[in-house]
Design a protein around this motif. Structure first.
Motif, mmCIF file in Angstrom:
data_model
loop_
_atom_site.group_PDB
_atom_site.id
_atom_site.type_symbol
_atom_site.label_atom_id
_atom_site.label_comp_id
_atom_site.label_asym_id
_atom_site.label_seq_id
_atom_site.Cartn_x
_atom_site.Cartn_y
_atom_site.Cartn_z
ATOM 1 N N SER B 62 19.699 23.045 47.342
ATOM 2 C CA SER B 62 19.739 21.736 47.984
ATOM 3 C C SER B 62 18.724 20.786 47.347
ATOM 4 O O SER B 62 18.960 19.586 47.227
ATOM 5 C CB SER B 62 19.537 21.905 49.492
ATOM 6 O OG SER B 62 18.525 21.098 49.976
ATOM 7 N N TYR B 63 17.602 21.343 46.880
ATOM 8 C CA TYR B 63 16.613 20.533 46.146
ATOM 9 C C TYR B 63 17.244 19.938 44.885
ATOM 10 O O TYR B 63 17.177 18.734 44.632
ATOM 11 C CB TYR B 63 15.411 21.418 45.792
ATOM 12 C CG TYR B 63 14.373 20.772 44.907
ATOM 13 C CD1 TYR B 63 13.490 19.831 45.427
ATOM 14 C CD2 TYR B 63 14.263 21.095 43.555
ATOM 15 C CE1 TYR B 63 12.540 19.239 44.628
ATOM 16 C CE2 TYR B 63 13.316 20.505 42.749
ATOM 17 C CZ TYR B 63 12.451 19.577 43.280
ATOM 18 O OH TYR B 63 11.505 18.987 42.479
ATOM 19 N N THR B 66 20.112 17.372 45.682
ATOM 20 C CA THR B 66 19.611 16.073 46.135
ATOM 21 C C THR B 66 19.007 15.293 44.976
ATOM 22 O O THR B 66 19.246 14.093 44.827
ATOM 23 C CB THR B 66 18.559 16.270 47.250
ATOM 24 O OG1 THR B 66 19.084 17.166 48.210
ATOM 25 C CG2 THR B 66 18.206 14.960 47.906
ATOM 26 N N GLN B 67 18.222 15.973 44.156
ATOM 27 C CA GLN B 67 17.625 15.285 43.004
ATOM 28 C C GLN B 67 18.717 14.761 42.071
ATOM 29 O O GLN B 67 18.614 13.658 41.543
ATOM 30 C CB GLN B 67 16.703 16.235 42.228
ATOM 31 C CG GLN B 67 15.474 16.701 42.989
ATOM 32 C CD GLN B 67 14.398 15.631 43.100
ATOM 33 O OE1 GLN B 67 14.683 14.439 43.100
ATOM 34 N NE2 GLN B 67 13.156 16.051 43.217
ATOM 35 N N LEU B 70 20.298 11.681 43.540
ATOM 36 C CA LEU B 70 19.402 10.524 43.432
ATOM 37 C C LEU B 70 19.398 9.970 42.006
ATOM 38 O O LEU B 70 19.318 8.763 41.798
ATOM 39 C CB LEU B 70 17.975 10.918 43.829
ATOM 40 C CG LEU B 70 17.734 11.149 45.315
ATOM 41 C CD1 LEU B 70 16.366 11.760 45.562
ATOM 42 C CD2 LEU B 70 17.876 9.842 46.089
ATOM 43 N N TYR B 101 18.720 19.298 36.426
ATOM 44 C CA TYR B 101 19.206 19.622 37.767
ATOM 45 C C TYR B 101 20.651 20.117 37.725
ATOM 46 O O TYR B 101 21.013 21.057 38.436
ATOM 47 C CB TYR B 101 19.049 18.420 38.692
ATOM 48 C CG TYR B 101 17.591 18.093 38.942
ATOM 49 C CD1 TYR B 101 16.784 19.002 39.612
ATOM 50 C CD2 TYR B 101 17.026 16.916 38.477
ATOM 51 C CE1 TYR B 101 15.441 18.735 39.832
ATOM 52 C CE2 TYR B 101 15.679 16.644 38.688
ATOM 53 C CZ TYR B 101 14.896 17.545 39.364
ATOM 54 O OH TYR B 101 13.574 17.287 39.569
#
Lengths: 335, 266
Positions: B62-63, B66-67, B70, B101
């Motif tokens: 999830s990190y 989300t990155q 963004l 990512y």
């Protein structure tokens, strides 16, 4: 006096080495200020388990690897000795890697002290664990409030302000540099040492190293030598074939024509930049290091908590220790 | 009766709506693993605790998701899947952060989707074709296991270990630093420049560079990937027990999944 002292310690060290090479060579280095907190944790930064994960278990793994490699007694001596000997030895790579990591991790930890040492009765709890929502938060602009834990030593403070503009700017640059490291690595504050007739220490920089990298430029000099060796070999091969020789000479002619054009003044690759950097005979003296590896924060701060961790690291920096590491600042030449 | 024109228009229309629906996909989320609820409650037996699983999969995935959202929102990458983004950005140095990512999302998913629900009852074995390939490349299956785990253990820092099927359908073990990816040689990141490299490695880098300039394609495909990232094992094992973790991963590999990834000529 200093010289003879150094020689003295060196020879006694080599005696120690010959004794130590009989059995296990390396052990987890002692850090007095940290070891006394082993059971309680570093207040405000690490729980006892977090400290175990960030330092003791990690140092143990580096030590194990060092000992595995140094069965023949070749890796005696301090970490600094190993780093400065093996940075150009691919065969003994594991020695360099583990010595370098151990040195860097220890260096970073030695910069820290429990938050709020003067008021030891007050507990500084760890921040609540960050969640995915914290990634979406915008930057907090708080112009009026001053940042906490600023260096008190005037020499250090002035030097930082002269190099980075202000302490706030320095803090932002340092923490953001650490934030940008995604795997293992360290963000350093270094003083540039120019090797002239007398050593000159004028400017401070923030730089990142990745994995087992070192902030000095020895390793990049090694890469330069390797590059030169490769190209000489390649050219020799080229010149053996008459057709290729002709093509090569054509290429050289073209290159010579370009010599005076604007293009040639550009630095094209990181390699070239490093060569130029090396040619100026600069060294970096490390003053402060921040550990950016997930190993350092995963236990107490979680996956999302790197930012909180870095803020707490800033709060925990022992500026007196940092100031004591500073070399004598050179007078700036006034034109 | 519908005329040909109106028919083709309506097909076109439906096609467009489905495309625009798909192109709304701008927020990356964590895919649900087949064993997710089991692992969330109990962890992966003998491999990760439930908290360790949460960090390694839910939180880390999830990190990264989300990155990635963004970084790509409002750009022409926003309607692509992480896998597509990874392929789009793998040759672009200025999009290294986006690639990081995207590649991590894929690598982590690839790793977790080839684990059995409970290693204690793992009955999966590599199929005959795979065993034959492994034995012809690494002498024996034991030797292959030894080499694979030793390479993973000697990785300095974070990264991934992969079993690759190359363009000639031969097998290779490759170790990637950080977000290294098996699909493109230039992104293998198999040379650690922060440690002393040898001449062969330097020449490999030079070759990658010239391959990139002459647009050489890479047809390698991964069969098996193992995470050697801190997020996966440091919480449960500590940094000094990497070897133990790797041994446990080996027991948890779902060879039924790996078998399906092997190339077969029909």
């Amino acid at each position: 006096m200093l010289r003879s002292l150094q020689i003295g310690t060196k020879s006694s060290r080599s005696v120690l080495n010959s004794i130590a090479s009989q059995r296990s060579l390396h052990t987890v280095p002692k850090i007095e200020t940290i070891d006394e907190l082993k059971d309680t944790g570093l207040k405000g930064l690490y729980s006892a388990k977090g400290l175990e994960s960030a330092w003791y278990s990690r140092a143990q793994s580096y030590v194990n690897n060092l000992n595995k490699e140094s069965t023949d007694g070749v890796a005696g001596g301090s970490l600094e000795d190993i780093i400065s000997t093996f940075y150009k030895e691919p065969i003994k790579r594991s020695l360099y890697e583990n010595a370098s990591l151990l040195y860097n991790t220890k260096f970073a930890l030695e910069c820290l002290a429990p938050i709020n040492t003067f008021n030891s009765s007050e507990e500084v709890a760890l921040p609540p664990k960050a969640t995915v929502k914290d990634l979406l938060a915008g930057p907090v602009l708080n112009r009026n409030s001053a940042i906490s834990n600023v260096p008190t030593n005037n020499n250090l403070k002035d030097w930082l302000v002269d190099s980075f503009g202000s302490i706030v700017e320095f803090k932002t640059l340092l923490l953001n540099s650490a934030m940008a490291i995604k795997g293992d690595g360290f963000a350093w504050l270094v003083v540039e040492k120019l090797v002239r007739r007398a050593d000159v220490y004028e400017t401070m920089f923030v730089l990142n190293t990745y994995n087992c990298g070192q902030p000095n430029s020895n390793a990049s000099k090694y890469l330069d030598d390797l590059k030169l060796f490769h190209h000489t070999k390649e050219q020799e091969n080229k010149l053996k074939d008459p057709e290729a020789k002709l093509a090569y000479e054509e290429e050289q002619k073209k290159k010579n024509k370009l010599e005076y054009s604007f293009q040639n003044t550009l630095i094209e690759t990181v390699d070239e930049a490093k060569s130029i950097h090396h040619a100026t005979k600069r060294q970096f003296v490390p003053i402060l290091a921040i550990d950016a590896s997930p190993k350092a924060y995963l236990h107490d701060y979680g996956v999302f908590g790197k930012k909180q961790y870095l803020e707490r690291v800033w709060e925990s920096i022992d500026w007196d220790k940092i100031a004591a590491r500073l070399p004598q600042r050179s007078e700036k030449l006034q034109l | 009766m519908m005329s040909w024109k109106s028919l083709s228009q309506s097909i076109l229309k439906s096609h467009i709506t489905s495309v625009s629906k798909r192109s709304c996909r701008s927020i990356h989320t964590v895919p649900t693993l087949a064993n997710d609820s089991l692992w969330t409650n109990k962890g992966i037996p003998q491999l990760l605790t439930s908290q360790g699983y949460k960090l390694a999969w839910n939180d880390y995935q999830s990190y990264c998701a989300t990155q990635l959202s963004l970084l790509t929102v409002g750009t022409d990458l926003e309607h692509q899947t992480p896998f597509q983004i990874m392929l789009t950005t793998q040759g672009l140095a200025h999009q290294a952060s986006i690639f990081h990512y995207a590649s991590q999302l894929h690598n982590n998913h690839f790793f977790f989707s080839a684990l059995v629900n409970d290693p204690n009852t793992n009955t999966s074995v590599p199929n005959r074709e795979l065993v034959r390939k492994i034995e012809s490349t690494f002498q024996s299956f034991e030797q292959f296991k030894k080499e694979f785990l030793a390479k993973a253990e000697s990785l300095n820092g974070n990264g991934w270990v992969y079993l690759i099927e190359n363009a000639d359908k031969g097998l290779e073990i490759r170790v990637f630093n950080n977000e290294g990816s098996p699909y493109f040689y230039n992104r293998n990141q198999d040379v650690n420049l922060s440690s002393p490299i040898n001449l062969a490695e330097y020449e490999k880098l030079q070759k990658y560079q010239s391959n990139l300039n002459s647009k050489v394609k890479d047809w390698s495909l991964p069969l098996l990937g193992v995470s050697v990232w801190d997020y996966t094992y440091v919480y449960d094992y500590g940094a000094d027990k990497k070897k133990e973790y790797l041994e446990n991963v080996w027991k948890a590999i779902n060879w039924d999944v790996v078998n399906k990834r092997v190339f077969v000529l029909n």
